[in-house]
Design an enzyme around this catalytic site. Structure first.
Site, PDB file in Angstrom:
ATOM      1  CG  ASN A  63      -1.919  -1.134   1.185  1.00 48.94           C
ATOM      2  OD1 ASN A  63      -1.546  -2.292   1.398  1.00 48.94           O
ATOM      3  ND2 ASN A  63      -3.179  -0.850   0.920  1.00 48.94           N
ATOM      4  CE  LYS A 106      -3.939   2.336  -2.267  1.00 50.26           C
ATOM      5  NZ  LYS A 106      -5.060   2.087  -1.335  1.00 50.26           N
ATOM      6  CB  SER A 127      -3.792   4.038  10.874  1.00 46.32           C
ATOM      7  OG  SER A 127      -5.008   3.767  11.511  1.00 46.32           O
ATOM      8  CG  ASP A 160      -8.561  10.404  10.636  1.00 40.74           C
ATOM      9  OD1 ASP A 160      -9.452   9.557  10.828  1.00 40.74           O
ATOM     10  OD2 ASP A 160      -7.376  10.111  10.405  1.00 40.74           O
ATOM     11  CG  HIS A 177      -7.424   7.304   8.765  1.00 35.72           C
ATOM     12  ND1 HIS A 177      -6.812   7.695   9.943  1.00 35.72           N
ATOM     13  CD2 HIS A 177      -7.192   5.968   8.667  1.00 35.72           C
ATOM     14  CE1 HIS A 177      -6.260   6.657  10.531  1.00 35.72           C
ATOM     15  NE2 HIS A 177      -6.453   5.587   9.773  1.00 35.72           N
TER      16      HIS A 177
END
Length: 291
Positions: free
Chosen positions: A62, A66, A154, A232, A266
Site C-alpha cells: 500500500n 500510494k 494509523s 479524519d 485518514h
C-alpha cells in the site's frame, strides 16, 4: 535464522528500484513479504534505512504504491523498507473474521495468548527483519541497518511510536500519520490488546505510546513528528492525538512536534500530501544535515 530471500518483483522508480521479497519467518512461522525501495545512492554504497509500518488491512504494497515517498527518498539517499502487517496463511480459526483483528491487523505487539502465539510483529519488526537485512546478500552491501528511523500510519503509526520509544538507541527519529495514540483507551486497541495480550491491562501499557512517553527513561530521545487530519473520521474515538499531546507535555519529552492538518482525512491522499515533510524529517536525522 535463515537468511535466504526470494525477489518476487522489481520496478524502477526515480532512478532507483522498488524490490519486493519473500522469506520464511522463523518468528512468525510463515512466509512473509516486504518491499525495499533502493534509492540511486545505494548503487554506490550503503544508505540509511527508513522503516514504514502500515495500518489495518494493509500489506507491504500500500505505502509503496500510494504514498509517493520514493521521490524524496531518492533525492535524499534513504532506503524505504515496508514490511507486511501480520502473519498470513496460518489457518488460525477466526483469523480473517474481522478487518481490525487477525490477518492484516498485527498491531505490532508480541501476542501472549496461546491461540495467537504467532502474532509477534513486534519481534519481527525489531529483531528478525533488521537481522535479515544485515545478513542477506541483496542488502548487506547496500543498506546501513544500524542507521535507521521509523514511521507509520494509523495502526502502523502506533507501531512506529511504540517501536521507536522502546528502542530509542536503535532509531534516529520517529514519525507517524494519524496514529492510534492511546490504544488502551481506543476501541481498536482494546479489541487487539484483549485478544493478543489478555485481560491484564498492566500488560497493555508496554504497547501504548502515551504510557511509554510518560515513563520514558532513556538518555537518547529520538525526535518525534506526528501529523493528523482534522477531518479524519477516526480522530476522536480511535486516534486521540490529544492524549499523546498531554503525555508529551506532562513528561517534558522533547523534541516532539504534533500537527493538526486542517481538512485532511485518514487516507493516502493525506499521507501523500505530507510525505515529503516526513522523509525530510528522517533524512535530516539520519544524515546529520538538512537538504
Amino acid at each position: 535464522m535463515a537468511t535466504s530471500v526470494e525477489e518476487i518483483s522489481a520496478n524502477r522508480q526515480f532512478d532507483g528500484f522498488n524490490r519486493r521479497y519473500k522469506h520464511r519467518s522463523s518468528v512468525l512461522g510463515c512466509d512473509m513479504t516486504f518491499t525495499v525501495y533502493f534509492p540511486p545512492a545505494a548503487e554506490k554504497g550503503k544508505v540509511p534505512v527508513l522503516y514504514y509500518l502500515s495500518g489495518l488491512t494493509c500489506t507491504d504494497e500500500n505505502f509503496i504504491q500510494k504514498s509517493g515517498a520514493q521521490r524524496m527518498a531518492a533525492a535524499r539517499g534513504v532506503a524505504l523498507v515496508a514490511p507486511d502487517t501480520s502473519p498470513r496463511g496460518l489457518g488460525v480459526e477466526g483469523e480473517a473474521e474481522s478487518w481490525d483483528f487477525g490477518v492484516g491487523a498485527g498491531f505490532y505487539v508480541n501476542a501472549t495468548q496461546e491461540k495467537w502465539r504467532a502474532w509477534r510483529m513486534y519481534d519481527y519488526v525489531v529483531e528478525e527483519l533488521p537481522a535479515l537485512l544485515r545478513a542477506a546478500s541483496p542488502f548487506a552491501s547496500t543498506l546501513d541497518v544500524d542507521l535507521a528511523s521509523i514511521f507509520g500510519h494509523s495502526m502502523g503509526g502506533h507501531g512506529a511510536l511504540v517501536v521507536g520509544l522502546k528502542n530509542a538507541q536503535a532509531y534516529r527519529s520517529i514519525s507517524a500519520f494519524a496514529p492510534i495514540c492511546n490504544p488502551m483507551n481506543a476501541p481498536w486497541g482494546v479489541k487487539a490488546f484483549t485478544g493478543y495480550l489478555g485481560a491484564d491491562k498492566e500488560a497493555w501499557k508496554q504497547y501504548d505510546a502515551c504510557e511509554l512517553v510518560r515513563g520514558f527513561a532513556g538518555e537518547t530521545k529520538p525526535p518525534i513528528l506526528v501529523d493528523t487530519g482534522s477531518a479524519d473520521k477516526f480522530l476522536e474515538v480511535q486516534l486521540q492525538p490529544q492524549a499523546l499531546e498531554g503525555a508529551i507535555k506532562d513528561s517534558g519529552y522533547s523534541p516532539a512536534t504534533l500537527r493538526m492538518q486542517e481538512g485532511y482525512d485518514h487516507s493516502y491522499f493525506f499521507i501523500s500530501t505530507f510525505i515529503d515533510d516526513h522523509v525530510n524529517f528522517h533524512a535530516d536525522a539520519l544524515l546529520g544535515h538538512k537538504a
